[in-house]
Scaffold this motif. Structure first.
Motif, PDB file in Angstrom:
ATOM      1  N   ASP A 399      69.094  21.261  55.037  1.00 32.03           N
ATOM      2  CA  ASP A 399      69.765  22.562  55.135  1.00 32.03           C
ATOM      3  C   ASP A 399      71.148  22.650  54.237  1.00 32.03           C
ATOM      4  O   ASP A 399      71.299  23.529  53.522  1.00 32.03           O
ATOM      5  CB  ASP A 399      70.001  22.860  56.566  1.00 32.03           C
ATOM      6  CG  ASP A 399      68.707  23.480  57.247  1.00 32.03           C
ATOM      7  OD1 ASP A 399      68.743  23.176  58.576  1.00 32.03           O
ATOM      8  OD2 ASP A 399      67.773  23.801  56.828  1.00 32.03           O
ATOM      9  N   TYR A 400      71.705  21.528  54.574  1.00 33.16           N
ATOM     10  CA  TYR A 400      72.812  21.479  53.768  1.00 33.16           C
ATOM     11  C   TYR A 400      72.618  21.575  52.224  1.00 33.16           C
ATOM     12  O   TYR A 400      73.550  21.925  51.323  1.00 33.16           O
ATOM     13  CB  TYR A 400      74.037  20.152  54.089  1.00 33.16           C
ATOM     14  CG  TYR A 400      74.499  20.529  55.353  1.00 33.16           C
ATOM     15  CD1 TYR A 400      73.914  20.113  56.624  1.00 33.16           C
ATOM     16  CD2 TYR A 400      75.761  21.325  55.675  1.00 33.16           C
ATOM     17  CE1 TYR A 400      74.461  20.349  57.935  1.00 33.16           C
ATOM     18  CE2 TYR A 400      76.455  21.828  56.651  1.00 33.16           C
ATOM     19  CZ  TYR A 400      75.823  21.104  58.165  1.00 33.16           C
ATOM     20  OH  TYR A 400      76.313  21.355  59.224  1.00 33.16           O
ATOM     21  N   LEU A 401      71.848  20.583  51.884  1.00 32.85           N
ATOM     22  CA  LEU A 401      71.235  20.469  50.454  1.00 32.85           C
ATOM     23  C   LEU A 401      71.038  21.588  50.016  1.00 32.85           C
ATOM     24  O   LEU A 401      71.376  22.186  48.699  1.00 32.85           O
ATOM     25  CB  LEU A 401      70.383  19.575  50.277  1.00 32.85           C
ATOM     26  CG  LEU A 401      69.894  19.079  48.865  1.00 32.85           C
ATOM     27  CD1 LEU A 401      70.907  18.488  48.060  1.00 32.85           C
ATOM     28  CD2 LEU A 401      68.752  18.080  48.998  1.00 32.85           C
ATOM     29  N   GLU A 402      70.147  22.525  50.593  1.00 31.49           N
ATOM     30  CA  GLU A 402      69.776  23.906  50.039  1.00 31.49           C
ATOM     31  C   GLU A 402      70.665  24.722  49.906  1.00 31.49           C
ATOM     32  O   GLU A 402      70.913  25.511  48.807  1.00 31.49           O
ATOM     33  CB  GLU A 402      68.839  24.229  51.005  1.00 31.49           C
ATOM     34  CG  GLU A 402      68.142  25.597  50.620  1.00 31.49           C
ATOM     35  CD  GLU A 402      67.076  26.305  51.555  1.00 31.49           C
ATOM     36  OE1 GLU A 402      67.216  25.730  52.638  1.00 31.49           O
ATOM     37  OE2 GLU A 402      66.419  27.189  51.296  1.00 31.49           O
ATOM     38  N   LEU A 403      71.629  24.716  50.849  1.00 27.99           N
ATOM     39  CA  LEU A 403      72.866  25.494  50.533  1.00 27.99           C
ATOM     40  C   LEU A 403      73.771  25.140  49.519  1.00 27.99           C
ATOM     41  O   LEU A 403      74.415  25.935  48.868  1.00 27.99           O
ATOM     42  CB  LEU A 403      73.698  25.520  51.902  1.00 27.99           C
ATOM     43  CG  LEU A 403      74.907  26.563  52.195  1.00 27.99           C
ATOM     44  CD1 LEU A 403      74.373  28.195  52.099  1.00 27.99           C
ATOM     45  CD2 LEU A 403      75.694  26.261  53.605  1.00 27.99           C
TER      46      LEU A 403
END
Lengths: 774, 301
Positions: A399-403
């Motif tokens: 999730d954080y990576l995608e963001l």
């Protein structure tokens, strides 16, 4: 090695007699041989021992006798007394003839030669000449009347014209990737050799002198029937070619080759180079990024060099994009120094773009231009493999990576170039990875061998892979699959976890290793980015196994690796030893996280494009994709010459590769797939900057005595007659004499008187022919 | 080979140890070979004519006289029935030589010839004597027509060995003085001696009115010189040894030897003597017929 005796010199192969010192100038002891003789194969003189065989047989024959009583001794004694002298003479003559046969045969096989001087002793025996002509691009220097290469060609043509009938020639060019041997077999046809020289053109290549001299040394072994050999090297003796700076071994190899050649032949070096000439050159044209993104400015760095002793002011430097002049500037080039400058450009169209920087032309224009290909991408597709499912918001591993890669708001969708796509780990084996420029693995627990092989194949074909760890990871599985020695992806081994993410007992920070890696260079001098203040509580300790392709990007302050880079085939890989979420640290919410992730993705995603630039003579290697295999591609060179291409299976990378070797010109090469849906792929080929420095070699590289200088004063003999040093071969003459002596021997045994007369006739004729030997 | 020739072949005769037997074989072999019988008289010199009587042997009719006178007369010879023959045999060391190509040495050969001749002479009741010589007279057997004398001759022949140097000239002089009665003297030798001295000796015989026949016996190798490899020749009769390369010396040696033979032949011709050259590889009928045919010719003329 030579021995100097009084008025004669004994060389390894030859005896030179009757030296006369140059009487006109007693300070210059240049000797002029009158007569010299020697043997091309002196070791065969051991055959002279064979001449003792008839004597030995004669002596052994004498020792073997029978005994008998004899009643008619009186008559025997009378006959012996009367005819013994004659019988002895006959026997001696037959023995002499037999010894001469073997003696002359041994001398003939040792290929004797002699050299005489003076018009009376003119000889036209043939010479084996090897011409080595420098065709590297420094020879394109335009002199007042003609280029240096044209002067070299003229000199070579003069050598051919001045040669004698029967002289054999071979032709070698000093180049790099172009074929060295232009005439590989000794040719006695002067017209053919002239034609080859006329057709020679200077290359755009660096001059590999060592390779050319090695070829000349090998060629000296040919034309064994010609005892006299010459190697004539015509070059500008540019320092970079003749005294390579890469290693000292280079220049010592050239020296040892010259010495070896001078032992086997007469070595003549003709220096037609120009000294004290200056030259301006563009020696580098590059950008930090392998590709550009649409509408994003990109910096293009240009390095110029002034190979001269004077500063050059206000030199115009132009930038062409796709053939159009888009930018130019005036630069000042200090003497003997590099000058860095740059252009900035923004591309508005997706696809390959041709970039060219150009200086004003000088007398060596080839290095005043340099090309570059810039692929422009609209977006970078990144596949994110989520190893931890969660129903919570921002609970997944990705999730954080995608963001970070594509931060979007409802009202403002992300317009960035990186387009992430998330899948679960179970979908990995069914996903077509070739559609993505990079793949990022986040906290996946286990990998099967099939998945490992899938990822391996993807990276080998040029894909970029980033593996991040986390709570789910089974280190043992990773070590047995992903990091298995030989079959695995990276030469690593996961060890124990360090720290405790639950208890936060230990705090770890990053050590940027002096910001040497280009990925974290952006953080240099930028403390607000927060790289060094990122906090981490847990990571996997990793052992990096020795390997040439592994490199550290970032460490922890415990000296353990945080990010490790590796290459496999055409692709790049990275291992991040911590998690990319909030479970093991605050990195995912730290300011350094988004730029770092972007830089990592852009860095690993470059493998697919391959190398788009090469130097003249270097091959271009192209990966053929699956859908391109049925096509019939062709390469179009800068002069519009077309070359059909064929792909070859590379077993190491399991890819089909096209290798194009015909990069003999500098400029833009177009790979046409002959498919209306595919655009042409562009490649840039530039000249090597090594040939731009026209500095001459010094005596420490090549001793001056190898250079033939013009004789300043004529010798006493040359004043009187035409100085023609020439050599005569004696082998054929001796062999004919041997044949005649074989017949004489038979005649002696049949009728002595007839045989004796024929012996005298043969010896007389043989001496006569030696006297008039040509 | 015909049977008779077998008796005359030196190879065969070499195996016959008994001289008597050998001599008989030779003679009978000679007779069987349709040669003229040797048993008819022959004499040294013509003596007189006598008128032909019925029953006389027509062979002795003097046809020249008939042509002139138209009357038949017979020739008569001296000692027609009392013919005396001396066989002089050279037994010097040089006679010992035998080459590889010969079955008999010169001495063995001449011994057989002498035995056969003695047999022929005594068989027809004439007297035959034997004298073996080198540089002196070794044995001297006075001529006799008794059959027992033949055995003595064989005995002497058998027990004489060829030794010593040749000195025929001196011996001939001695014998010429010793033999008073006019006789047939058959000299059998290789004549490897001082030729002048020998010829003088023979001349002495002729001077004493003897009828002399010379049989020169040589070994084939002495004439052909068949050697190829280097040879160390050891001279007989105290001659020095000589190392020689035969192939290069052959022509020269043969030239010298032929010159010697020609000298002997011309010397004999000059002395009006019978001469025959015999090689020890020839069959003995050649030896006999060469001698006997000469004799027949002389008798017939």
């Amino acid at each position: 090695m030579s021995l100097y005796l009084l008025f004669c010199r004994i060389d390894r192969r030859a005896l030179v007699l009757n030296y006369f010192p140059n009487l006109n100038d007693m300070t210059d002891f240049s000797f002029h041989p009158v007569l010299a003789f020697g043997f091309a194969s002196p070791w065969l003189l051991m055959g002279l021992l064979a001449a003792g065989i008839p004597v030995l047989i004669h002596l052994l024959h004498k020792r073997k006798f029978i005994e008998t009583e004899w009643a008619a001794m009186k008559f025997l004694l009378i006959a012996t007394k009367k005819y013994s002298r004659r019988v002895r003479f006959e026997q001696l003559l037959v023995l002499l003839v037999r010894c001469l046969i073997l003696l002359l045969l041994a001398i003939a096989f040792s290929r004797p030669f002699w050299s005489v001087q003076g018009a009376f002793f003119e000889s036209t025996a043939p010479v084996h000449r090897i011409l080595v002509i420098d065709s590297s691009f420094s020879m394109r220097w335009n002199g007042e009347e003609q280029s240096v290469f044209e002067a070299a060609r003229e000199m070579a043509r003069t050598q051919i014209s001045a040669s004698n009938p029967g002289d054999a020639f071979q032709l070698i060019q000093i180049s790099n990737s172009s074929p060295h041997a232009l005439i590989s077999r000794p040719s006695r046809q002067q017209a053919y050799v002239m034609d080859e020289i006329t057709r020679m053109q200077p290359t755009e290549e660096y001059g590999n002198v060592g390779q050319a001299l090695q070829t000349a040394l090998e060629y000296l072994g040919q034309a064994q029937e010609l005892a006299q050999k010459e190697v004539i090297v015509i070059s500008d003796f540019q320092a970079q070619s003749w005294s390579p700076l890469q290693t000292d071994q280079g220049s010592s190899r050239i020296r040892s080759l010259l010495e070896a050649i001078s032992k086997k032949s007469t070595l003549i070096l003709k220096d037609i180079g120009l000294t004290e000439e200056s030259n301006l050159a563009i020696i580098d044209f590059s950008s930090k990024s392998v590709f550009a993104t649409l509408n994003e400015p990109i910096r293009l760095g240009v390095t110029l060099h002034n190979f001269g002793t004077l500063n050059q002011e206000e030199i115009n430097l132009k930038l062409f994009v796709d053939g159009q002049l888009l930018n130019q500037k005036l630069v000042t080039l200090p003497a003997n120094a590099d000058t860095q400058t740059e252009f900035t450009h923004q591309f508005t169209r997706v696809g390959d773009h041709r970039l060219e920087v150009r200086l004003a032309e000088d007398l060596l224009p080839l290095d005043n231009r340099r090309w570059k290909i810039m692929p422009v991408k609209k977006e970078i597709n990144v596949l994110l493999v989520n190893g931890r499912q969660s129903g919570e918001s921002m609970g997944r591993a990705t999730d954080y990576l995608e963001l970070a890669l594509s931060p979007s708001l409802k009202e403002q969708p992300w317009q960035g170039i990186i387009k992430p796509h998330v899948i679960s780990e179970g979908e990995l084996s069914n996903t077509e990875l070739s559609l993505y420029d990079a793949v990022m693995i986040c906290d996946v627990a286990l990998f099967t061998e099939n998945e490992r092989d899938l990822l391996k194949s993807y990276v080998q074909r040029g894909g970029g892979l980033i593996i991040s760890l986390g709570e789910q990871v089974h280190a043992e599985n990773y070590n047995q699959t992903l990091f298995q020695p030989d079959a695995g992806l990276m030469p690593l081994k996961l060890l124990n976890r360090q720290g405790d993410a639950q208890k936060h007992t230990t705090l770890f920070e990053f050590d940027p290793l002096k910001y040497q890696h280009p990925v974290i260079e952006i953080f240099k001098g930028n403390p607000d980015a927060g790289l060094e203040t990122t906090h981490l509580y847990e990571y996997f300790q990793t052992e990096i196994l020795p390997g040439p392709n592994t490199r550290l990007i970032l460490n922890y302050d415990t000296n353990d690796p945080a990010i490790v880079e590796s290459t496999l085939g055409r692709g790049k890989m990275m291992l991040i030893t911590t998690s990319l979420d909030r479970h093991w640290g605050t990195w995912a919410i730290w300011p350094s996280f988004p730029p770092m992730m972007n830089e990592l993705v852009l860095y690993v995603a470059t493998g697919k494009w391959g190398r788009r630039e090469a130097l003249v003579g270097q091959p271009l290697e192209i990966i053929a994709l699956e859908n391109q295999l049925p096509l019939s591609p062709r390469m179009v060179a800068p002069d519009q010459q077309e070359f059909p291409l064929l792909s070859v299976l590379d077993r190491n990378t399991e890819t089909r590769t096209i290798t194009f070797n015909q990069t003999f010109q500098s400029g833009i090469y177009e790979l046409d797939w002959e498919n209306s849906t595919s655009e042409k792929t562009l490649y840039a080929v530039n000249v090597s900057p090594q040939e731009s420095d026209l500095k001459h070699i010094g005596p420490q590289s090549i001793p001056p005595e190898y250079f033939r200088r013009q004789a300043s004063t004529p010798g006493p003999l040359t004043a009187m007659s035409v100085d023609r040093n020439s050599h005569a071969g004696l082998s054929e003459n001796l062999l004919f004499t041997v044949l005649a002596l074989i017949v004489v021997e038979q005649l002696l045994l049949w009728r002595f008187s007839v045989g004796a007369l024929s012996f005298l006739a043969v010896m007389f004729l043989s001496c006569l022919s030696l006297f008039f030997q040509r | 080979m015909d049977d008779y020739r077998r008796y005359l072949d030196p190879q065969t005769l070499a195996k016959v140890q008994n001289l008597d037997l050998a001599a008989r074989q030779i003679v009978e072999g000679y007779v069987s070979g349709s040669h003229k019988s040797p048993f008819h008289g022959f004499s040294a010199e013509f003596a007189q004519h006598r008128e032909y009587a019925i029953g006389d042997d027509l062979r002795y009719v003097d046809w020249k006289v008939y042509a002139k006178s138209d009357r038949y007369y017979l020739k008569q010879y001296e000692a027609e029935t009392n013919f005396t023959c001396y066989i002089l045999l050279d037994c010097s060391e040089s006679m010992r030589y035998r080459s590889d190509g010969a079955a008999l040495s010169k001495w063995e050969y001449v011994r057989l010839v002498a035995a056969a001749l003695a047999y022929v002479v005594i068989k027809q009741q004439d007297a035959a004597g034997l004298c073996t010589v080198n540089d002196r007279v070794i044995d001297f057997l006075r001529p006799s027509s008794q059959p027992t004398h033949l055995k003595q001759i064989y005995h002497t022949l058998k027990h004489t060995e060829p030794t010593g140097e040749s000195g025929l000239g001196k011996v001939f002089h001695e014998l010429a003085e010793r033999i008073n009665r006019r006789s047939l003297i058959i000299v059998i030798s290789d004549l490897f001696d001082d030729l002048d001295s020998v010829m003088l000796g023979l001349k002495h015989f002729r001077h004493r009115k003897h009828d002399v026949s010379l049989l020169q016996v040589i070994d084939p190798a002495e004439q052909d010189f068949p050697f190829q490899e280097p040879v160390l020749f050891r001279g007989l009769e105290n001659q020095p040894e000589q190392m020689a390369e035969p192939r290069s010396l052959k022509k020269a040696y043969q030239a010298e030897f032929e010159k010697f033979l020609k000298s002997v032949q011309s010397g004999c011709r000059g002395l009006k003597m019978d001469y025959a050259l015999i090689r020890t590889d020839e069959s003995l009928d050649v030896a006999l017929s060469a001698f006997l045919s000469h004799r027949q010719t002389r008798v017939g003329s």
